[in-house]
Design a protein around this motif. Structure first.
Motif, mmCIF file in Angstrom:
data_model
loop_
_atom_site.group_PDB
_atom_site.id
_atom_site.type_symbol
_atom_site.label_atom_id
_atom_site.label_comp_id
_atom_site.label_asym_id
_atom_site.label_seq_id
_atom_site.Cartn_x
_atom_site.Cartn_y
_atom_site.Cartn_z
ATOM 1 N N ASN A 177 0.840 -1.200 0.000
ATOM 2 C CA ASN A 177 0.000 0.000 0.000
ATOM 3 C C ASN A 177 0.879 1.256 0.000
ATOM 4 O O ASN A 177 0.597 2.225 -0.707
ATOM 5 N N ASN A 178 1.966 1.225 0.782
ATOM 6 C CA ASN A 178 2.886 2.371 0.787
ATOM 7 C C ASN A 178 3.476 2.604 -0.604
ATOM 8 O O ASN A 178 3.681 3.753 -1.010
ATOM 9 N N VAL A 179 3.763 1.511 -1.315
ATOM 10 C CA VAL A 179 4.300 1.641 -2.674
ATOM 11 C C VAL A 179 3.277 2.349 -3.566
ATOM 12 O O VAL A 179 3.607 3.287 -4.299
ATOM 13 N N PHE A 180 2.020 1.911 -3.470
ATOM 14 C CA PHE A 180 0.974 2.511 -4.301
ATOM 15 C C PHE A 180 0.741 3.973 -3.926
ATOM 16 O O PHE A 180 0.634 4.852 -4.802
ATOM 17 N N VAL A 181 0.694 4.239 -2.612
ATOM 18 C CA VAL A 181 0.483 5.609 -2.132
ATOM 19 C C VAL A 181 1.631 6.509 -2.583
ATOM 20 O O VAL A 181 1.424 7.576 -3.187
ATOM 21 N N GLY A 182 2.868 6.075 -2.321
ATOM 22 C CA GLY A 182 4.037 6.895 -2.664
ATOM 23 C C GLY A 182 4.160 7.098 -4.165
ATOM 24 O O GLY A 182 4.429 8.209 -4.636
ATOM 25 N N SER A 183 3.940 6.028 -4.948
ATOM 26 C CA SER A 183 4.076 6.141 -6.404
ATOM 27 C C SER A 183 3.045 7.099 -6.965
ATOM 28 O O SER A 183 3.354 7.944 -7.815
ATOM 29 N N THR A 184 1.809 6.992 -6.485
ATOM 30 C CA THR A 184 0.764 7.914 -6.948
ATOM 31 C C THR A 184 1.141 9.348 -6.567
ATOM 32 O O THR A 184 1.047 10.268 -7.390
ATOM 33 N N ASN A 185 1.570 9.528 -5.315
ATOM 34 C CA ASN A 185 1.893 10.875 -4.839
ATOM 35 C C ASN A 185 3.068 11.503 -5.593
ATOM 36 O O ASN A 185 3.162 12.719 -5.673
ATOM 37 N N HIS A 186 3.965 10.646 -6.119
ATOM 38 C CA HIS A 186 5.146 11.170 -6.810
ATOM 39 C C HIS A 186 5.076 10.918 -8.313
ATOM 40 O O HIS A 186 6.087 11.007 -9.004
ATOM 41 N N HIS A 187 3.858 10.577 -8.810
ATOM 42 C CA HIS A 187 3.614 10.451 -10.241
ATOM 43 C C HIS A 187 4.546 9.434 -10.889
ATOM 44 O O HIS A 187 5.168 9.681 -11.923
ATOM 45 N N MET A 188 4.679 8.290 -10.207
ATOM 46 C CA MET A 188 5.524 7.231 -10.750
ATOM 47 C C MET A 188 4.689 5.956 -10.874
ATOM 48 O O MET A 188 3.613 5.846 -10.304
ATOM 49 N N ASP A 189 5.217 4.991 -11.603
ATOM 50 C CA ASP A 189 4.526 3.731 -11.803
ATOM 51 C C ASP A 189 4.910 2.770 -10.677
ATOM 52 O O ASP A 189 6.088 2.437 -10.533
ATOM 53 N N PRO A 190 3.919 2.315 -9.887
ATOM 54 C CA PRO A 190 4.262 1.413 -8.780
ATOM 55 C C PRO A 190 4.909 0.118 -9.263
ATOM 56 O O PRO A 190 5.719 -0.480 -8.543
ATOM 57 N N GLY A 191 4.554 -0.296 -10.502
ATOM 58 C CA GLY A 191 5.165 -1.501 -11.070
ATOM 59 C C GLY A 191 6.663 -1.303 -11.276
ATOM 60 O O GLY A 191 7.469 -2.212 -11.031
ATOM 61 N N ASP A 192 7.049 -0.091 -11.724
ATOM 62 C CA ASP A 192 8.475 0.214 -11.903
ATOM 63 C C ASP A 192 9.204 0.165 -10.558
ATOM 64 O O ASP A 192 10.321 -0.338 -10.444
ATOM 65 N N TYR A 193 8.526 0.732 -9.538
ATOM 66 C CA TYR A 193 9.136 0.733 -8.193
ATOM 67 C C TYR A 193 9.374 -0.708 -7.744
ATOM 68 O O TYR A 193 10.462 -1.065 -7.281
ATOM 69 N N LEU A 194 8.348 -1.553 -7.922
ATOM 70 C CA LEU A 194 8.474 -2.940 -7.456
ATOM 71 C C LEU A 194 9.498 -3.722 -8.285
ATOM 72 O O LEU A 194 10.148 -4.628 -7.769
ATOM 73 N N ALA A 195 9.649 -3.350 -9.560
ATOM 74 C CA ALA A 195 10.653 -4.027 -10.390
ATOM 75 C C ALA A 195 12.061 -3.745 -9.858
ATOM 76 O O ALA A 195 12.964 -4.574 -9.986
#
Lengths: 284, 251
Positions: A177-195
């Motif tokens: 959830n933190n990944v999704f929240v942070g990625s949305t807040n910083h206009h990034m793709d959560p999938g990229d973060y998790l990769a």
């Protein structure tokens, strides 16, 4: 150093109002997680309940007050209190946050963000060394939900976490959830973060709900509020992640507007189904 | 992060008049007022929540909005100095006593004191109370010199207001209704097992228990209690204290 080792099942954050319901029958729950700070009193119902839970279930102790991300020294008194709690209950896992919450001895009671630089990397790694040496166990470090960034940051969050793991031997608690929240807040793709996330070091996953608002420019701003069921995009990220990692101990965190036990238990069952599917696929 | 960055961030969190610290960024480029406000709100809301959880009857008396405003002032003046929030608000009653908007509710600080004592009792060490039978076995000649060891959860509270009645009505322990007999009440807070108990003390009972809890011998405690209230009844008070589990040992 004792390694972190929760069962690869779904668990639930324990709330005292659920104690009677939980205790009434064997629950299909892999483990319970508690906030360490709630069990630092001398005695009373908190210890009576946790002592009973501990007899029947695996346990994760989750700290919310150590301020590991501070550039100031750790509170040694608080660290000794953590050691007392861990020695008493011998949890399968101890975790804390990549965040700070204390400044000049004032406890701000929130998980505050830090810039990612070589300076903060050294401070965080030193603090984790100190925690692991004191507790004589591996700790898990949790990725934060953030609402803003620091201009001075020079390291990506995923790289920062990987460096901390390399330097300290700690494990990671991946809060999806933190990944999704942070990625949305910083206009990034959560999938990229998790990769990019060092998933080989993940020993536990957190799932929870969030709420939605907007920032000054009207852009979506998600708040890590832990007051709703897990949202669909977070389930989707979780399912894709588990397909990569296989089953990992997964916690449903629901801290505010807490529902009745059956609702929370059903949420854990939904996570458990995804974990079970993953192990069946691996076995096939 | 330099110490300066952290200091500016921390100061701006609890000072609503302080500008958003420099060096913060967001992809939308604007000054991240609302983003920083999330942290500001979190700090005050979480600490207000901690106080509301510890002082639910007091919140019930003044209402949520009044309580939140009073708590926010308290948090800014007395932020917690430890991550252990179990004891946060020990000095809330003294703050509320001087909090101008609450002055008209003269009994509020004592209700807060009672709730603070309940919180302490909840987390106090678990110790078995003294069995009254062991006392009955003593020769009467020894009784006068007895000194008692108080239970770690014991707290005695004196109030010029009907504090126990007011607390009970606002904690859901008694029906809310007009108080016909507005009289001073003394309270004993104790947790002999898992349930925190609040008992109204009879005349002289508070002086008696306070003296005993401080290590005064039984005979001297009786003198103090009789001085405090002519109607002090030794056998009823001693039996009441032992039944409640107020003591864990004697010597």
């Amino acid at each position: 150093m004792k390694l972190s080792g929760l069962p690869r099942r779904a668990g639930v954050g324990f709330k005292p109002e659920h104690f009677l319901a939980i205790n009434a029958a064997a629950q299909p729950i892999g483990f319970f997680e508690v906030h360490a700070e709630n069990y630092m009193g001398a005695g009373g119902p908190p210890h009576a309940q946790l002592g009973k839970l501990r007899e029947d279930y695996a346990l994760s102790i989750h700290g919310v007050g150590l301020s590991i991300g501070s550039v100031q020294p750790l509170d040694k008194e608080h660290l000794s209190r953590l050691k007392i709690v861990c020695d008493r209950y011998e949890p399968e896992s101890f975790s804390e946050h990549l965040a700070w919450s204390t400044h000049d001895s004032v406890f701000l009671n929130d998980l505050l963000p830090l810039p990612y630089t070589s300076h903060t990397l050294t401070a965080v790694a030193d603090h984790i060394d100190q925690v692991q040496e004191t507790l004589k166990r591996q700790m898990l470090l949790e990725n934060p939900a953030t609402y803003l960034l620091f201009a001075e940051s020079t390291i990506e969050e995923t790289e920062f976490l990987a460096d901390v793991v390399r330097r300290t031997g700690c494990g990671l608690l991946l809060d999806v959830n933190n990944v999704f929240v942070g990625s949305t807040n910083h206009h990034m793709d959560p999938g990229d973060y998790l990769a990019l996330f060092p998933i080989e070091s993940v020993r536990e996953i957190h799932l929870s709900g969030h709420s939605e608002t907007v920032d000054d420019a009207g852009a979506p701003l998600l708040i890590d509020s832990h007051d709703t069921p897990v949202k669909d995009p977070v389930w989707a990220l979780f399912e894709a992640l588990i397909a990569r990692t296989g089953p990992v101990a997964t916690l449903i965190e629901w801290d505010n507007d807490v529902p009745d036990w059956p609702v929370l238990c059903a949420e854990a069952q939904a996570a458990d189904d995804i974990l079970l599917n993953a192990s069946n696929r691996r076995a096939a | 992060m330099s110490l300066d960055t952290q200091t500016r961030f921390a100061v701006a969190l609890t000072d609503p008049a302080a500008p958003v610290p420099k060096g913060l960024a967001s992809w939308t480029g604007s000054q991240p007022e609302r983003r920083f406000a999330v942290y500001r709100n979190n700090v005050i809301a979480a600490l207000t929540g901690a106080l509301a959880a510890r002082f639910p009857a007091s919140q019930q008396i003044v209402g949520e909005a009044f309580f939140a405003a009073m708590a926010a002032d308290f948090i800014r003046a007395h932020p917690p100095r430890s991550p252990l929030l179990l004891s946060y608000g020990d000095d809330f009653a003294e703050f509320v006593e001087r909090f101008e908007p609450a002055k008209a509710i003269a009994y509020l600080p004592d209700v807060i004191r009672l709730e603070a004592a309940r919180g302490k009792a909840y987390h106090a060490a678990d110790v078995a109370s003294l069995d009254a039978a062991t006392l009955a076995a003593l020769s009467p000649a020894r009784l006068a010199d007895l000194v008692f060891v108080p239970h770690p959860s014991l707290c005695v509270l004196r109030s010029p207001h009907p504090v126990v009645t007011i607390w009970a009505m606002n904690a859901g322990e008694a029906a809310l209704q007009p108080i016909a007999n507005w009289a001073a009440e003394d309270a004993m807070v104790i947790r002999p097992h898992l349930i925190v108990e609040v008992r109204r003390l009879p005349p002289g009972g508070a002086a008696f228990l306070q003296a005993l809890a401080q290590g005064t011998c039984l005979a001297a405690a009786v003198d103090i209690a009789t001085e405090d209230a002519d109607a002090f009844d030794l056998s009823a008070n001693l039996a009441g204290a032992l039944q409640s589990g107020a003591f864990i040992a004697f010597r």
